[in-house]
Scaffold this motif. Sequence first.
Motif, PDB file in Angstrom:
ATOM      1  N   ASP A  24       2.136  -4.145  12.539  1.00 17.64           N
ATOM      2  CA  ASP A  24       0.816  -3.892  11.968  1.00 17.64           C
ATOM      3  C   ASP A  24       0.674  -4.262  10.498  1.00 17.64           C
ATOM      4  O   ASP A  24      -0.435  -4.523  10.039  1.00 17.64           O
ATOM      5  N   CYS A  25       1.769  -4.214   9.752  1.00 18.07           N
ATOM      6  CA  CYS A  25       1.717  -4.375   8.291  1.00 18.07           C
ATOM      7  C   CYS A  25       2.850  -5.247   7.803  1.00 18.07           C
ATOM      8  O   CYS A  25       3.842  -5.457   8.502  1.00 18.07           O
ATOM      9  N   VAL A  41       1.034  -3.871   0.182  1.00 22.50           N
ATOM     10  CA  VAL A  41       1.200  -3.506   1.584  1.00 22.50           C
ATOM     11  C   VAL A  41      -0.077  -3.990   2.266  1.00 22.50           C
ATOM     12  O   VAL A  41      -1.180  -3.562   1.920  1.00 22.50           O
ATOM     13  N   TRP A  43      -2.323  -4.962   5.748  1.00 17.23           N
ATOM     14  CA  TRP A  43      -2.565  -4.804   7.182  1.00 17.23           C
ATOM     15  C   TRP A  43      -2.593  -6.201   7.784  1.00 17.23           C
ATOM     16  O   TRP A  43      -3.247  -7.098   7.242  1.00 17.23           O
ATOM     17  N   ASN A  44      -1.892  -6.438   8.873  1.00 20.43           N
ATOM     18  CA  ASN A  44      -1.771  -7.793   9.414  1.00 20.43           C
ATOM     19  C   ASN A  44      -3.077  -8.340   9.996  1.00 20.43           C
ATOM     20  O   ASN A  44      -3.400  -9.502   9.786  1.00 20.43           O
ATOM     21  N   LEU A  61      -0.145   3.243   7.937  1.00 23.43           N
ATOM     22  CA  LEU A  61      -0.292   2.420   6.742  1.00 23.43           C
ATOM     23  C   LEU A  61       0.056   3.211   5.486  1.00 23.43           C
ATOM     24  O   LEU A  61       0.808   2.745   4.630  1.00 23.43           O
ATOM     25  N   HIS A  94      -5.544  -3.972   2.077  1.00 22.78           N
ATOM     26  CA  HIS A  94      -4.255  -4.131   1.408  1.00 22.78           C
ATOM     27  C   HIS A  94      -4.188  -3.136   0.259  1.00 22.78           C
ATOM     28  O   HIS A  94      -5.200  -2.816  -0.350  1.00 22.78           O
TER      29      HIS A  94
END
Length: 146
Positions: A24-25, A41, A43-44, A61, A94
């Motif tokens: 996911d990230c 960080v 998020w995909n 997250l 992000h």
Amino acid sequence: MTNCVLCKDELKPEEGQLIWRGDDCRVILVNDPDLPGFCRVIWNRHVAEMSDLTHGERDHLMTLVFAVEEAIRHVMHPDKVNVAALGNMVPHIHWHVIPRFTDDAFFPGSAWSNRTQETKEAVLEARRKKAQELTAAIKASIASLA
């Protein structure tokens, strides 16, 4: 969204380096010459707002954001850590996790403020060297979550 810079999986070396990637990230060490240790960080999937995520995704997250913050604190020993999610320029979830020092170029303003001072090159170089330890520290911090 086809033109989103955070949807692209490839990083140019001048943008930073991929530290960790999950389903996911992902976590990026940003190549910022003034703020060594600056991480994102991301998020995909392309999602613009935190409230578009499920409660479980939000928790996941933020757990990763806090793991990155802890690793940064442990390795970099900053005076403060800034954690921010703006998304005005890039509307893709992000989080910025930024070690801050009272002598950094933008202190006490945000990392996007005008410069207030110059940090000695020797100090920056020492911080850049320390930031190289973040890859292992962040991976270990995330692994400890399992």
